[in-house]
Enzyme design. Sequence first.
Site, PDB file in Angstrom:
ATOM      1  CG  HIS A 236      -2.040   0.947   1.171  1.00 49.36           C
ATOM      2  ND1 HIS A 236      -1.886   2.389   1.363  1.00 49.36           N
ATOM      3  CD2 HIS A 236      -3.332   0.738   1.200  1.00 49.36           C
ATOM      4  CE1 HIS A 236      -2.905   2.814   1.265  1.00 49.36           C
ATOM      5  NE2 HIS A 236      -3.867   1.966   1.350  1.00 49.36           N
ATOM      6  NE  ARG A 256      -3.448   8.016  -1.448  1.00 49.82           N
ATOM      7  CZ  ARG A 256      -3.554   6.453  -1.878  1.00 49.82           C
ATOM      8  NH1 ARG A 256      -3.113   6.396  -3.116  1.00 49.82           N
ATOM      9  NH2 ARG A 256      -3.629   5.436  -0.967  1.00 49.82           N
TER      10      ARG A 256
END
Length: 604
Positions: A236, A256
Amino acid sequence: MLEHQTYEHDVLVIGAGGAGLRAAIEASAGGVSVGLVCKSLLGKAHTVMAEGGIAAAMANVDDRDNWKVHFADTMRGGQYVNNWRMAELHAKEAPDRVRELEAWGAMFDRTSDGRILQRNFGGHRYPRLAHVGDRTGLEMIRTLQDHGIHRGIDVHMECTIIRLLEDDGRIVGAFGYERERGRFRLFRAKAVVLATGGIGRAFKITSNSWEYTGDGHTLAYEAGADLMDMEFVQFHPTGMIWPPSVQGILVTEAVRGEGGVLKNSEGRRFMWDDIPENYRAQTAADDEEGWRYTQGDKAARRPPELLTRDHVSRCIMREVKAGRGSPHGGVFLDIAWIKTRVPNAGEHIKKKLPSMYHQFKQLADLDITEAPMEVGPTTHYVMGGVRVDADTQMSTVPGLFAAGECAAGINGANRLGGNSLSDILVFGKRAGEYAAEHAKKQKNGAVDERQIDEAARRALEPFERGAKGEGPYQVQYALQELMQDLVGIVRTGAEMQRALEALGDLRARASRVGVAGHREYNPGWHAALDLRNLLTVSEAITRSAIERKESRGGHFRDDYPDKDASFGTFNFIVRKGADGRMNVARAPIPPMPDDLKRIIEEMK
Ligand SMILES: Cc1cc2nc3c(=O)[nH]c(=O)nc-3n(C[C@H](O)[C@H](O)[C@H](O)COP(=O)(O)OP(=O)(O)OC[C@H]3O[C@@H](n4cnc5c(N)ncnc54)[C@H](O)[C@@H]3O)c2cc1C
């Protein structure tokens, strides 16, 4: 024979995360008796940590979404080596599984007109993740647990399974021990569902919990089942990197999704520098369009920060290598900037990302509403796992089923965020349903006392060596360093060959580890037993990664940096040979039906 207690169930589910609980609920609804075993306390499985949400094409926020778009997104994200039938079932059934969770009491965040709210996530074309702030896993576990307990499932908490029991080529139960007191337990069952999660603890930097030691993968492998796609490990892009004590802890992609941007030490949004060809048409033209996308403008395309995880991780590594990283070896993730756009941004961030706010405040003394976070890649998820039939989730061994992170297929070379929580609901349900059906057709198999004796004696070996043997934690630490350094985000054939040799040495050391004291409350003993599983999955990852001489999804090779179409037609299978050695073989991907092919073409 060593003393043990015996329990009997029609279906035994190993693992009480989302997949295990959903399987147990469905098996119980099928009218059979169900036992559920887990290493931790009920409610503490890894699923509880899930943050961003459950991917399901419910079209509550964008009415252009439907199962076909979700299917195409999942296949593109997985670089087309996914099991297409699983991807199809998953995309079609996820919305019903989410609505069912709501009917059982899950309190999702809401749209202004009262429907389940959905948010943006990497690789998903439309806002698709049903969520509860950034604590979706907690709500999922709470709901499934309440529902499951009311169905009358027998729960065996803090119990580790160390061996599956076979009779005449089929699975007839499992053998394990109580973690607190060290006493052995035998579970007789007509079908067993593995729902044991992943392998992240094989690496030094990971977002995964202590439970992720590859137990289910190893139990299946030792019982003769196939593992598939083990080279595909997901790193990740955004884990915490500072202070060292919190390295690896996840920073959800939802940051995000809510408008957070990645910047290097020069203050530049470096994600604009490299947009992969197959995502170009779906990516925003500039900052402005990307921002509008995160705020729900249907005419806008996604910002480059929401490209797939494999790509974002590599872009971060590139910046760090080029000397444009943050002070502690990562990059900056900035959500505070949105105060130039959103009134009362501090409160907005705290409401949308409450866990992230507290995580950074408490662990890093940083206020994310005011300053950027420092982040870097962390081992997060394994796409590889037990090879299963798409519809039933049965493995290649009769009576043995697998679902959730410990099963392979749906994600191919890379998982899209949010697709795990939907995977565990969709395929947990299917595994439970078909395991119950299988159990109804079976008589109890015979339990071979020799298998139990052998498992118990092997488990107790570390006590025979006592304090004279090497400590298990040293070997575990060496293994994690090795995998991180030589089989991590960027791989080469030569380094992985070195890793393979070193794994042989570590296996020898693991066979000599010793544990002082006795079986009660002895974490050193648990670590010694976990080591065997960690070594098996590490070898499976390394051997498969050596064979895949190309770069695809989560698997990136510096010596073969491009994707090679000839590797897109099969999956790598890991199997235990008759001589006890690990073999890697190729399994061709069955041809995709024309209607699914058309969907992929239309969505390109
Ligand atoms: C911080 C974090 C955030 C995440 N956020 C998201 C997200 O927002 N959306 C998303 O889709 N995915 C997310 N993921 C991934 C997702 O949470 C997991 O992939 C998923 O929850 C796995 O569920 P599972 O049911 O397969 O396994 P788990 O929930 O891990 O359950 C495994 C169970 O197996 C038991 N077990 C293991 N070995 C044994 C054994 N030998 N004997 C007995 N029991 C055993 C364990 O005790 C546990 O009960 C996140 C992951 C992390 C780490």
